[in-house]
Design a protein around this motif. Structure first.
Motif, short mmCIF file in Angstrom:
data_model
loop_
_atom_site.label_atom_id
_atom_site.label_comp_id
_atom_site.label_asym_id
_atom_site.label_seq_id
_atom_site.Cartn_x
_atom_site.Cartn_y
_atom_site.Cartn_z
N ARG A 82 45.74 28.60 37.32
CA ARG A 82 44.72 29.61 37.60
C ARG A 82 43.73 29.72 36.45
O ARG A 82 42.53 29.93 36.67
CB ARG A 82 45.39 30.96 37.85
CG ARG A 82 46.13 31.03 39.17
CD ARG A 82 46.81 32.38 39.31
NE ARG A 82 47.45 32.54 40.61
CZ ARG A 82 48.06 33.65 40.98
NH1 ARG A 82 48.12 34.69 40.16
NH2 ARG A 82 48.61 33.74 42.17
N CYS A 83 44.24 29.57 35.24
CA CYS A 83 43.37 29.62 34.07
C CYS A 83 42.35 28.49 34.13
O CYS A 83 41.15 28.69 33.92
CB CYS A 83 44.22 29.54 32.81
SG CYS A 83 43.27 29.45 31.28
N GLU A 104 41.00 42.30 40.06
CA GLU A 104 41.71 41.12 40.54
C GLU A 104 40.85 39.85 40.51
O GLU A 104 41.37 38.75 40.62
CB GLU A 104 42.21 41.35 41.97
CG GLU A 104 43.25 42.45 42.08
CD GLU A 104 42.67 43.85 41.99
OE1 GLU A 104 41.44 44.03 42.09
OE2 GLU A 104 43.46 44.78 41.77
N GLU A 105 39.54 40.00 40.39
CA GLU A 105 38.71 38.80 40.29
C GLU A 105 38.16 38.56 38.89
O GLU A 105 37.35 37.67 38.70
CB GLU A 105 37.61 38.77 41.36
CG GLU A 105 36.74 39.96 41.39
CD GLU A 105 35.77 39.96 42.59
OE1 GLU A 105 35.60 38.94 43.26
OE2 GLU A 105 35.16 41.01 42.80
N THR A 106 38.64 39.35 37.93
CA THR A 106 38.32 39.01 36.54
C THR A 106 39.31 37.94 36.07
O THR A 106 40.31 37.66 36.75
CB THR A 106 38.45 40.23 35.62
OG1 THR A 106 39.83 40.61 35.56
CG2 THR A 106 37.59 41.40 36.11
N PHE A 107 39.05 37.37 34.93
CA PHE A 107 39.90 36.27 34.44
C PHE A 107 41.38 36.68 34.35
O PHE A 107 42.25 36.06 34.99
CB PHE A 107 39.36 35.77 33.10
CG PHE A 107 39.73 34.35 32.78
CD1 PHE A 107 41.04 33.89 32.89
CD2 PHE A 107 38.76 33.45 32.36
CE1 PHE A 107 41.38 32.58 32.58
CE2 PHE A 107 39.09 32.12 32.05
CZ PHE A 107 40.40 31.70 32.16
N MET A 166 44.49 35.59 36.97
CA MET A 166 45.68 34.86 36.49
C MET A 166 46.97 35.54 36.89
O MET A 166 47.93 34.90 37.32
CB MET A 166 45.62 34.70 34.97
CG MET A 166 44.74 33.55 34.51
SD MET A 166 44.72 33.35 32.72
CE MET A 166 46.38 32.76 32.39
N ALA A 167 47.05 36.86 36.73
CA ALA A 167 48.33 37.56 36.90
C ALA A 167 48.55 38.12 38.30
O ALA A 167 49.65 38.60 38.60
CB ALA A 167 48.42 38.69 35.87
N GLY A 168 47.55 38.04 39.16
CA GLY A 168 47.64 38.68 40.47
C GLY A 168 48.86 38.24 41.27
O GLY A 168 49.14 37.06 41.37
N ASN A 169 49.56 39.21 41.82
CA ASN A 169 50.72 38.97 42.69
C ASN A 169 51.86 38.20 42.04
O ASN A 169 52.69 37.63 42.74
CB ASN A 169 50.29 38.23 43.96
CG ASN A 169 49.29 39.03 44.76
OD1 ASN A 169 49.46 40.23 44.91
ND2 ASN A 169 48.25 38.38 45.22
N ALA A 224 53.58 46.99 34.36
CA ALA A 224 52.77 48.20 34.22
C ALA A 224 51.95 48.12 32.94
O ALA A 224 50.77 48.48 32.93
CB ALA A 224 53.68 49.42 34.21
N ALA A 225 52.56 47.64 31.86
CA ALA A 225 51.85 47.54 30.58
C ALA A 225 50.68 46.58 30.70
O ALA A 225 49.59 46.84 30.16
CB ALA A 225 52.81 47.08 29.48
N PHE A 226 50.89 45.49 31.42
CA PHE A 226 49.80 44.52 31.58
C PHE A 226 48.62 45.12 32.33
O PHE A 226 47.47 45.10 31.87
CB PHE A 226 50.30 43.27 32.32
CG PHE A 226 49.19 42.28 32.59
CD1 PHE A 226 48.82 41.38 31.61
CD2 PHE A 226 48.50 42.30 33.79
CE1 PHE A 226 47.77 40.49 31.82
CE2 PHE A 226 47.45 41.41 34.02
CZ PHE A 226 47.09 40.51 33.03
N TRP A 227 48.91 45.72 33.51
CA TRP A 227 47.80 46.22 34.34
C TRP A 227 47.16 47.44 33.71
O TRP A 227 45.95 47.65 33.85
CB TRP A 227 48.29 46.49 35.76
CG TRP A 227 48.63 45.20 36.47
CD1 TRP A 227 49.88 44.71 36.71
CD2 TRP A 227 47.71 44.21 36.95
NE1 TRP A 227 49.78 43.48 37.34
CE2 TRP A 227 48.47 43.14 37.50
CE3 TRP A 227 46.31 44.12 36.98
CZ2 TRP A 227 47.87 42.01 38.07
CZ3 TRP A 227 45.73 43.00 37.55
CH2 TRP A 227 46.50 41.96 38.08
#
Ligand code: AVW
Length: 273
Positions: A14-15, A102-105, A109-112, A147-150
């Motif tokens: 994804r990156c 969700e459409e930022t870099f 990458m982390a979505g879902n 949670a920390a990531f989002w």
């Protein structure tokens, strides 16, 4: 829920997609030189061999500084209470006027994905748990890996937003469209910058997933928690607008849920049942 087994490959792929502008998202020159191997390594760095319920707030800072969530001026769109149908994400994807997390870099990458650290070693030597991870809304494990990531990514998204911003809210959300405990209320709204945000547009949409439209509990722009949000934002010196059933969102809702009473020739500005 289970963890995403091949997460390293997914993140790397994804990156590369994002960096090389293969996605049709606004693609910023800043990202072109991202080293995906290093980015993925820094993604895990703060959580390896860690208790997944004790993630430090700054665990992802190195990663998020490498690939920050950046949006084009005047396009940043927040959402809250409208998760089930992905409508804001889908609208944003086909509408250059709007950008969601969700459409930022980092969001892309982390979505879902599901991931977390492991303190006890799972045999892989990676310090990650590939069996089970806490859900990110867990009440018994609030500071969890996801949670920390989002939370941090959302904070950065709000902090960098410039020009007009948007927030999509569910008029029929139980307890009120503007939910006090939400990421939007606790992290995004408070981190908007008065000096550079020119307007906050509230888009209040009906909940198309309700089998029977529940007018009793529908909020409008002039009552309930939406009115409270407008006052909250105005007290912070923001310009605020609010629109019920905005066509910018409704077209996709109505394409998906064509038989909804909120759509078609008999639907008025306000829902007709
Ligand atoms: P909510 P929030 N993909 O509907 O204001 C999947 O009350 O709390 O909205 N699940 C997610 C994602 C995502 N990308 N982001 C958050 N969640 C979880 C980030 C999380 O547990 C965006 F920029 C969240 O509390 C939105 O403006 C729950 O789903 C804002 O934060 C949705 O709760 C949405 O979070």
């Amino acid at each position: 829920p289970g963890a995403t087994h091949n997460i390293t490959d997914i993140l790397t792929g994804r990156c590369e997609e994002y960096r090389k502008c293969l996605l049709g998202e606004p693609c910023l020159p800043f990202y072109r030189n991202v080293k995906c191997r290093a980015a993925v390594e820094s993604f895990f760095k703060g959580i390896r061999n860690m208790d997944p319920c004790a993630t430090p707030d700054n665990a992802y800072d190195e990663f998020l500084n490498m690939v920050p969530p950046t949006t084009v001026r005047g396009t940043t769109m927040f959402w809250s209470g409208v998760m089930g149908n992905n409508i804001p994400q889908d609208v944003a994807q086909v509408t250059p006027e709007f950008s969601v997390l969700e459409e930022t870099f980092p969001g892309y990458m982390a979505g879902n994905l599901s991931w977390c650290g492991a303190t006890d070693g799972d045999g892989t030597g990676l310090g990650l748990n590939f069996t089970v991870c806490p859900t990110w809304t867990s009440e018994t494990c609030p500071n969890n890996t996801k949670a920390a990531f989002w939370a941090r990514a959302s904070k950065m998204l709000a902090t960098q937003a410039v020009g007009d911003v948007y927030v999509v809210l569910n008029a029929q959300r139980a307890g009120g469209a503007f939910n006090n405990g939400s990421i939007f209320a606790t992290i995004e709204a408070p981190n908007l910058n008065q000096d550079v945000v020119t307007n906050v547009a509230i888009y209040l949409i009906p909940d198309f997933q309700l089998a029977i439209p529940n007018e009793m509990y529908a909020e409008t722009c002039t009552n309930g928690s939406v009115l409270y949000l407008q006052n909250f934002l105005m007290n912070m010196n923001f310009n605020v607008t609010c629109e019920e059933n905005p066509k910018e969102i409704m077209w996709l809702q109505c394409a998906r849920f064509a038989n909804s009473p909120y759509c078609g020739p008999y639907a008025k500005g306000n829902p007709v049942v």
